[in-house]
Design a protein around this motif. Structure first.
Motif, PDB file in Angstrom:
ATOM      1  N   MET A   7       2.922   2.079   2.561  1.00  0.00           N
ATOM      2  CA  MET A   7       3.125   2.631   3.901  1.00  0.00           C
ATOM      3  C   MET A   7       4.606   2.653   4.230  1.00  0.00           C
ATOM      4  SD  MET A   7       0.043   3.094   4.265  1.00  0.00           S
ATOM      5  CE  MET A   7      -0.025   3.912   5.805  1.00  0.00           C
ATOM      6  N   LYS A  33       3.197  -0.064  13.654  1.00  0.00           N
ATOM      7  CA  LYS A  33       1.744  -0.063  13.779  1.00  0.00           C
ATOM      8  C   LYS A  33       1.189  -1.423  13.388  1.00  0.00           C
ATOM      9  CE  LYS A  33      -2.293   2.194  11.768  1.00  0.00           C
ATOM     10  NZ  LYS A  33      -2.742   3.090  10.694  1.00  0.00           N
ATOM     11  N   HIS A  34       1.430  -1.842  12.163  1.00  0.00           N
ATOM     12  CA  HIS A  34       0.832  -3.080  11.700  1.00  0.00           C
ATOM     13  C   HIS A  34       1.375  -4.317  12.392  1.00  0.00           C
ATOM     14  CE1 HIS A  34      -1.643  -1.717   8.234  1.00  0.00           C
ATOM     15  NE2 HIS A  34      -0.880  -0.652   8.383  1.00  0.00           N
ATOM     16  N   GLN A  54      -2.368   8.383   3.720  1.00  0.00           N
ATOM     17  CA  GLN A  54      -0.952   8.362   3.379  1.00  0.00           C
ATOM     18  C   GLN A  54      -0.675   9.044   2.044  1.00  0.00           C
ATOM     19  OE1 GLN A  54       1.628   7.291   5.112  1.00  0.00           O
ATOM     20  NE2 GLN A  54       3.159   7.546   3.517  1.00  0.00           N
ATOM     21  N   HIS A  55      -1.477   8.700   1.028  1.00  0.00           N
ATOM     22  CA  HIS A  55      -1.151   9.194  -0.323  1.00  0.00           C
ATOM     23  C   HIS A  55      -1.900  10.438  -0.732  1.00  0.00           C
ATOM     24  CE1 HIS A  55       1.405   5.832  -1.205  1.00  0.00           C
ATOM     25  NE2 HIS A  55       0.457   4.959  -0.933  1.00  0.00           N
ATOM     26  N   GLN A  58      -8.194   0.287   7.728  1.00  0.00           N
ATOM     27  CA  GLN A  58      -7.194  -0.123   6.747  1.00  0.00           C
ATOM     28  C   GLN A  58      -7.337   0.626   5.429  1.00  0.00           C
ATOM     29  OE1 GLN A  58      -5.964  -4.297   6.854  1.00  0.00           O
ATOM     30  NE2 GLN A  58      -7.482  -4.630   8.459  1.00  0.00           N
ATOM     31  N   LEU A  59      -8.583   0.952   5.083  1.00  0.00           N
ATOM     32  CA  LEU A  59      -8.780   1.729   3.863  1.00  0.00           C
ATOM     33  C   LEU A  59      -8.408   3.179   4.093  1.00  0.00           C
ATOM     34  CD1 LEU A  59     -12.025   0.050   2.623  1.00  0.00           C
ATOM     35  CD2 LEU A  59     -10.012   0.415   1.240  1.00  0.00           C
ATOM     36  N   LYS A 114       0.827  -1.211   0.000  1.00  0.00           N
ATOM     37  CA  LYS A 114       0.000   0.000   0.000  1.00  0.00           C
ATOM     38  C   LYS A 114       0.858   1.255   0.000  1.00  0.00           C
ATOM     39  CE  LYS A 114      -2.770  -0.420   3.597  1.00  0.00           C
ATOM     40  NZ  LYS A 114      -3.925  -0.611   4.511  1.00  0.00           N
ATOM     41  N   GLU A 122      -6.284   4.415   5.952  1.00  0.00           N
ATOM     42  CA  GLU A 122      -4.838   4.584   6.033  1.00  0.00           C
ATOM     43  C   GLU A 122      -4.211   4.921   4.688  1.00  0.00           C
ATOM     44  OE1 GLU A 122      -1.499   1.920   8.243  1.00  0.00           O
ATOM     45  OE2 GLU A 122      -2.680   0.985   6.664  1.00  0.00           O
ATOM     46  N   VAL A 123      -4.632   4.183   3.637  1.00  0.00           N
ATOM     47  CA  VAL A 123      -4.070   4.426   2.309  1.00  0.00           C
ATOM     48  C   VAL A 123      -4.405   5.832   1.842  1.00  0.00           C
ATOM     49  CG1 VAL A 123      -3.913   3.543  -0.027  1.00  0.00           C
ATOM     50  CG2 VAL A 123      -4.639   2.057   1.811  1.00  0.00           C
TER      51      VAL A 123
END
Lengths: 293, 323, 326
Positions: B228, B236-237, C121-122, C114-115, B226, C117-118
């Protein structure tokens, strides 16, 4: 596609090979053997008796005559170290045997029968594991007084819950395997099933536990004896030798009286731990790093 | 979640019950008269008989237990023979010192153990990994009091840089404020080193083993895919999945700190509950001994309970499988 | 050439193993993905399809792994690109959907987390704007009741649902290239069909380029514009989908087609399957790796690895027998 390269090993031989590839476990094994030899035949070789007092040579630093010096009563430290080793190591072994007898039995019963029996046994282990070791062991020792037998009893009675849990969890796992059903179908008694079918397959974690328990028990004996609640006079162990250092003067000026005993404990426990870790890699890979969970 | 906590509380109560029975049994096994330690030494002799009646000395055993349990729950743990004061008061007075030491040790062991554990897992079989593995084993194999005595000899006696005993420098009763804090901190260093280093070994092993399993998981690869940054992937993960293992260790360490610190406190003459326990044993001060056992066992139970709740909060699957 | 080669792999060689026993899994991959189109990568297990695309993303293990060659994306060289740069591309310009939906999502975070986060981030999205976009994405992949699923943990979802979430995550930042590594292999047939429909749907709507990896020719045929056939670490044939199915040139492709059709091209009674097995990385035969199983293998085939040659516009084949007799 050539298969000639790969010889097929029995699981036992494969395990032995793997064990000897690990430098730590091999070192541990070697050191342990040396230490045990030292404890067993040392006193016969040094030429001194552990009790012989020599008033002319009290508190002498190491010399060629007394390789580790003498204590406050002129006794040879090297000899006392070896004799103390006998006591410390045997406490470790006997305490472990105590834990195994109770723990394996109760663990198998709990796992196999389940239900109320299981709950009761598990609650008992919970209760025992609730007491921080030294707190409860001191209390018991205060009542029973220090002695060789009592130390073994205390370490054993407080330590069986761990192996009980390990065995129980393994039994639960194995209970559902087909060969157990088959044995039951053949009319084998429950105890028979435990001993002949389940336990042999649970040997892996049990063996690993045994080695680590001996190490731990040696450590605990040293601690209890240091506090004056373990081995009683006239016997001596590494722990009692260490308690000499509670006297500041000895701590400061006479290192040979206590440092070797401490190093012996460290080396013994360390080598057993390395050995146990190597065994765990071979016998019970999942348990590594997860002991006690 | 509430159901889960409720269930755990119920189990805890059952265990506490069992603990109390064992302690009660021990109280009665102790040499001497168990009731001599249950009332204040200040009571005039004429009233002793009445007091004994009240305490249940003449009642059948089960009734004795119930009365004792009642008193215990109300905070009456008897009177110390040596100090001639209520047991609870004495213990509470020293608890803070042990707590201070325990906190310092946990701080050191967690920081050290987790960071080195994560690093070792990422660079498996590297130098740091190998060296720290050996050191960890050594830390687990050395008797804590021996380690303590060696440190005392080197730093306290030979080099004379750090104090070797007590919590404050003797004779300095007048210092207050910052100077007092510094004095305590200086005394805290050696015992914390002993406890902290030894406990960090366990933390390191669990963290390392946990992270090794986790870092090969598919969801870690997804996190990297992704885009990260690596530190988020690891801290974190990965770490959150390792947390349940780490909490296990912490909850195992607390009783250990309460109990193993007994040896450290004795060697360093730290005025905490551990040393109190040892002194009580030497003085045959049975009421005090039993009071300490009961209180520390309860703490262990509570620590485990909190750990269980934390698992459920971190890993939602725990609640699922618990049904 | 009308479609720029915005993603091109040249002579990619990947070796695994400790220094003394290093084996080449990929021996020289040459591929390109046309913009806005779907490239299907097909081959048996172990032929290197996943490894090819994992190396593009820089997701191969660091230890005991040797990569050489070139992977160019929009004018940039991806191999040996510093990680920080690569992280800006991953998830944003190139995204990947993996094979195992059951283990590809982090079990201790919610779907929403989780979604989100992406996106954070971007795209720098936060708070309400972020949540809105996540719900949109969940909708786009046809997840029922996105508002509830937002707070679910992965264990509450079925395999098909989790895979949809993975697709949503891949598409979150509107990537130019999506790599789908056997996205339907772990799912049952009905779900498979749904996921493939989803891919086609999304591809038409968003005009993303896709590299679709699978060992199933049927699936590949449905979704791809171009197909590359891999075998033992080499590209054996590469052409558009119609040509591949109508006129497969390479004997291996021919064999795959034949086994698919359920009856032998030579013998109408028995199910055809290519005799023999894929050679393992340690036991590569000299010459063409398919030669031991190839009905058309000649002497040169057994001695020399064939070159990848263009036998018709847009159609390359790696086979002496075919390319010599064109």
């Amino acid at each position: 596609m050539s298969k000639e390269k790969e010889q097929v090993y029995s699981p036992f031989r494969a395990g032995v090979k793997k064990f000897f590839k690990n430098p730590f476990s091999v070192t541990g094994l070697v050191v342990l053997v040396v230490l045990v030899l030292f404890a067993v035949i040392g006193p016969m070789v040094t030429g001194y008796d552990q009790e012989t007092m020599d008033m002319m040579n009290m508190l002498k630093a190491p010399t060629a005559q007394h390789l580790l010096g003498t204590d406050d009563l002129g006794r040879d430290i090297l000899t006392r170290l070896a004799c103390g080793g006998r006591v410390s190591i045997s406490v470790g072994i006997f305490a472990t045997m105590f834990k195994l007898v109770i723990g394996v039995l109760l663990g198998s019963i709990a796992g196999l029968y389940g239900g109320v029996v299981d709950s009761v046994i598990m609650r008992i282990t919970d209760i025992i594991m609730c007491f921080p070791f030294f707190v409860i062991s001191l209390s018991i020792a205060a009542i029973t007084g220090p002695s060789f037998k009592n130390v073994i009893f205390i370490i054993g009675i407080l330590g069986w819950p761990s192996v009980c849990r390990i065995v129980r969890s393994k039994v639960l796992q194995l209970k559902n395997m087909e060969y157990v059903e088959a044995a039951q179908a053949l009319g084998l008694s429950q105890m028979g099933i435990i001993f002949r079918h389940i336990l042999p397959n649970a040997m892996g974690p049990i063996i690993v536990f045994t080695t680590l328990s001996v190490a731990n028990s040696v450590l605990l004996e040293a601690s209890l004896s240091f506090l004056g609640l373990g081995i009683a006079r006239p016997q001596s162990s590494w722990g009692t030798m260490l308690s000499a250092a509670q006297n500041t003067q000895i701590l400061r000026d006479n290192w040979w009286m206590w440092v070797p005993a401490g190093l012996m404990v460290l080396l013994t426990v360390l080598s057993i731990n390395f050995l146990g870790d190597g065994l765990a890699e071979v016998l019970d890979p999942k348990s590594k790093g997860k002991e006690g969970v | 979640m509430a159901k889960y906590i409720g269930k755990r509380l119920l189990q805890a109560v059952v265990i506490l019950f069992g603990v109390s029975i064992i302690v009660f049994a021990l109280v009665n096994f102790m040499p001497g008269d168990p009731y001599s330690g249950m009332y204040s030494p200040d009571i005039p002799p004429e009233q002793i008989e009445a007091k004994l009646q009240e305490l249940g000395a003449y009642d059948p055993l089960p009734l004795q237990y119930i009365k004792w349990l009642g008193r215990t729950l109300r905070g009456d743990l008897g009177y110390s023979i040596w100090y001639k004061a209520p047991v609870v008061t004495i213990i509470m007075g020293r608890l803070g010192n042990t707590a201070l030491l325990a906190c310092a040790a946990i701080l050191v062991s967690t920081l050290l153990g987790i960071t080195v554990g994560i690093y070792s897992a990422r660079h498996k079989k590297g130098i740091v990994d190998n060296v720290s593995s050996v050191l960890a084993f050594a830390a687990l194999s050395i008797p804590s009091f021996f380690f303590g005595m060696i440190l005392i000899k080197i730093f306290g006696v030979d080099l004379k840089v750090l104090p070797i005993s007590g919590m404050v420098t003797v004779g300095n009763k007048s210092i207050t404020g910052m100077a007092y804090v510094v004095d305590v901190l200086r005394h805290l260093i050696l015992p914390t080193v002993v406890l902290g280093l030894m406990n960090s070994a366990t933390m390191l092993r669990y963290t390392r083993s946990s992270m090794l399993d986790i870092q090969d998981m598919d969801y870690i690869r997804t996190a990297r895919a992704k885009g990260m940054p690596e530190r988020i992937v690891i801290y974190k993960h990965a770490l959150k999945n390792a947390l349940s293992q780490i909490i296990t260790v912490l909850s195992l360490q607390i009783p250990g700190l309460l109990s193993g610190s007994l040896l450290t406190e004795t060697v360093f003459l730290w005025p905490g509950v551990g040393r109190l326990n040892f002194e009580a044993v030497n003085h045959r001060d049975y009421p005090l001994i039993m009071g300490i056992v009961l209180i520390l066992a309860s703490f262990t139970l509570i620590a485990n309970l909190i750990a269980d709740v934390c698992y459920a909060a971190i890993d939602p699957r725990v609640l699922q499988s618990d049904k | 050439m009308e479609n720029e080669k915005f993603f091109e792999i040249k002579d990619l060689v990947v070796k695994f193993g400790p220094p003394k026993r290093r084996n080449a899994v990929l021996k020289g991959i040459n591929l390109s993905v046309p913009k806005g189109k779907v490239l299907g990568l097909v081959g048996e297990s172990g032929c290197g399809k996943s490894v090819t695309m994992l190396s593009a993303m820089g997701l191969l293990p660091k230890r005991n792994c040797e990569i050489s060659g070139s992977i160019r994306f929009d004018g940039q060289e991806l191999l040996n690109m510093p990680v920080k740069e690569l992280q800006k591309i991953r998830g944003k310009r190139i995204a990947m959907v993996f094979q195992e939906p059951m283990t590809s999502l982090n079990p201790v975070f919610t779907i929403g987390q989780q979604l989100a986060e992406v996106l954070e981030q971007h795209e720098g999205l936060k708070g309400e704007a972020n949540k809105k976009k996540v719900l949109e994405l969940l909708n786009m992949v046809a997840i029922p009741d996105p508002a509830s699923v937002y707070d679910y943990y992965p264990f509450k979802l079925s395999g098909g649902m989790r895979q949809r979430v993975m697709i949503a995550m891949a598409l979150a930042c509107d990537p130019e290239l999506v790599i789908a590594d056997e996205p339907t292999t772990a799912l049952d047939v009905t779900t498979q069909a749904q996921i493939i429909d989803l891919f086609q749907d999304l591809q038409h709507k968003l005009n993303t380029s896709i590299v679709f990896i699978s060992h199933d020719l049927g699936v590949i045929g449905e979704i791809s514009d171009e197909i590359a056939v891999l075998y033992a670490g080499y590209v054996m044939e590469h052409c558009d989908v119609t040509t591949l199915f109508k006129n497969p040139c390479h004997p291996y492709t021919f064999g795959l087609m034949a086994s698919r059709q359920g009856r032998s091209m030579y013998n109408k009674e028995r199910l055809y399957n290519i005799p023999g097995m894929v050679p393992s990385a340690e036991n590569m035969p000299k010459g063409c790796p398919f030669a031991p199983r190839c009905p058309k293998a000649g002497e040169r085939c057994r001695q020399e690895v064939p070159e990848l040659r263009e036998i018709a516009p847009g159609h390359t084949v790696r086979c002496w027998e075919v390319s010599e007799h064109v």
